[in-house]
Design a protein around this motif. Structure first.
Motif, short mmCIF file in Angstrom:
data_model
loop_
_atom_site.label_atom_id
_atom_site.label_comp_id
_atom_site.label_asym_id
_atom_site.label_seq_id
_atom_site.Cartn_x
_atom_site.Cartn_y
_atom_site.Cartn_z
N HIS A 183 -9.04 0.27 11.81
CA HIS A 183 -9.35 -0.28 12.95
C HIS A 183 -10.22 -1.66 12.50
O HIS A 183 -10.10 -1.97 11.25
N LYS A 184 -10.76 -2.34 13.47
CA LYS A 184 -11.21 -3.67 13.04
C LYS A 184 -12.25 -3.69 12.03
O LYS A 184 -12.31 -4.84 11.29
N ALA A 185 -12.93 -2.54 11.80
CA ALA A 185 -13.83 -2.63 10.77
C ALA A 185 -13.45 -2.17 9.69
O ALA A 185 -13.99 -2.03 8.42
N GLY A 186 -12.00 -1.91 9.55
CA GLY A 186 -11.10 -1.78 8.18
C GLY A 186 -11.04 -0.38 7.82
O GLY A 186 -10.49 0.13 6.95
N LYS A 187 -11.89 0.84 8.61
CA LYS A 187 -11.96 2.11 8.17
C LYS A 187 -10.73 2.91 8.82
O LYS A 187 -10.10 2.55 9.90
N PHE A 188 -10.46 3.83 7.77
CA PHE A 188 -9.06 4.72 8.24
C PHE A 188 -9.43 6.07 7.49
O PHE A 188 -10.17 6.04 6.50
N CYS A 189 -8.73 6.93 8.23
CA CYS A 189 -9.12 8.44 7.58
C CYS A 189 -7.91 9.35 7.87
O CYS A 189 -7.25 9.19 9.19
N VAL A 190 -7.22 10.02 6.98
CA VAL A 190 -6.09 10.99 7.21
C VAL A 190 -6.01 12.20 6.72
O VAL A 190 -6.51 12.46 5.40
N SER A 191 -5.73 13.17 7.17
CA SER A 191 -5.71 14.40 6.85
C SER A 191 -4.27 14.47 5.74
O SER A 191 -3.33 14.27 6.41
N LEU A 192 -4.63 15.22 4.58
CA LEU A 192 -3.38 15.45 3.68
C LEU A 192 -3.41 16.83 2.98
O LEU A 192 -4.57 17.20 2.69
N PRO A 193 -2.49 17.47 2.66
CA PRO A 193 -2.35 18.38 1.78
C PRO A 193 -2.80 18.23 0.41
O PRO A 193 -2.80 16.82 0.07
N ALA A 194 -3.35 18.96 -0.39
CA ALA A 194 -3.59 18.57 -1.90
C ALA A 194 -2.54 18.18 -2.61
O ALA A 194 -1.25 18.45 -2.32
N GLY A 195 -2.64 17.21 -3.36
CA GLY A 195 -1.42 16.72 -4.01
C GLY A 195 -1.77 15.33 -4.76
O GLY A 195 -2.99 14.76 -4.23
N ARG A 196 -0.84 14.33 -5.01
CA ARG A 196 -1.04 12.96 -5.55
C ARG A 196 -0.28 12.15 -4.99
O ARG A 196 0.80 12.41 -4.30
N TYR A 197 -0.71 11.09 -4.35
CA TYR A 197 -0.39 10.13 -3.44
C TYR A 197 -0.34 8.69 -3.79
O TYR A 197 -1.17 8.28 -4.65
N SER A 198 0.41 7.82 -3.54
CA SER A 198 0.31 6.31 -3.67
C SER A 198 -0.09 5.82 -1.87
O SER A 198 0.54 6.09 -1.10
N VAL A 199 -1.11 4.83 -2.12
CA VAL A 199 -1.46 4.35 -0.90
C VAL A 199 -1.02 2.66 -0.86
O VAL A 199 -1.24 2.08 -1.83
N VAL A 200 -0.28 2.22 0.22
CA VAL A 200 0.04 1.02 0.25
C VAL A 200 -0.31 0.35 1.78
O VAL A 200 -0.22 1.21 2.65
N VAL A 201 -0.47 -0.86 1.78
CA VAL A 201 -0.71 -1.55 3.01
C VAL A 201 0.69 -2.34 3.49
O VAL A 201 1.13 -2.67 2.60
N ARG A 202 1.00 -2.33 4.89
CA ARG A 202 1.96 -3.26 5.40
C ARG A 202 1.31 -4.56 5.62
O ARG A 202 0.54 -4.79 6.28
N GLU A 203 1.81 -5.66 4.79
CA GLU A 203 1.58 -7.09 5.16
C GLU A 203 2.90 -7.67 5.62
O GLU A 203 3.94 -7.21 5.60
N PRO A 204 2.64 -8.77 6.20
CA PRO A 204 3.78 -9.54 6.83
C PRO A 204 4.79 -9.93 5.78
O PRO A 204 6.08 -9.79 6.06
N LYS A 205 4.67 -9.86 4.44
CA LYS A 205 5.59 -10.13 3.52
C LYS A 205 6.09 -8.91 3.00
O LYS A 205 7.14 -8.80 1.88
N GLY A 206 5.71 -7.68 3.54
CA GLY A 206 6.31 -6.28 2.92
C GLY A 206 4.95 -5.51 2.56
O GLY A 206 3.94 -5.51 2.96
#
Length: 142
Positions: free
Chosen positions: A84-107
């Motif tokens: 949200h506008k304050a930049g905060k996020f939270c997501v529930s996930l099973p135990a494991g290893r993940y990669s986090v990326v953001v979507r920008e206009p260029k990709g």
């Protein structure tokens, strides 16, 4: 990208355990060269789409310039969430290893890698939440 503490939780079981990834998305633009006249900026919180993939390695993706990822092939995100506008996020996930990326206009964007070239790796442990800070710095000068 740096790791920082952010208070956030998601319930993922009836027993009240918390498990997943919570964080803040910060953007830095312009001149961030060290200066005795001003302290370094931590960046500004922004709203962005955050994609959580199974752990991705640079050998699996087509990389572009400045940390952008042009293609992840047939790999699909496990979860997608929006900060949200304050930049905060939270997501529930099973135990494991993940990669986090953001979507920008260029990709898709990530600029944190481990020694094995894994893209913004985050390990979620059973009953734990990982707190991260995603820094978007492709328009900044250091």
């Amino acid at each position: 990208m740096a790791i920082s503490i952010t208070a956030c939780a998601q319930k993922v079981s009836r027993s009240g355990n918390t498990q997943g990834i919570c964080g803040t998305v910060l953007e830095k633009r312009g001149n961030h060269m060290p200066s005795p006249d001003s302290p370094p900026s931590k960046g500004h919180p922004v709203d962005r789409e955050i994609l959580i993939f199974p752990l991705l390695n640079m050998s699996q993706v087509e990389a572009g310039d400045n940390g952008f990822i042009e293609s992840v092939g047939a790999v699909k995100p496990v979860k997608t969430v929006k900060s949200h506008k304050a930049g905060k996020f939270c997501v529930s996930l099973p135990a494991g290893r993940y990669s986090v990326v953001v979507r920008e206009p260029k990709g898709l964007y990530a600029n944190l890698f481990d020694a094995q070239n894994n893209i913004f790796p985050v390990t979620v442990k059973k009953g734990k939440k990982e707190t991260i800070s995603v820094e978007i710095i492709h328009q900044a000068v250091f």
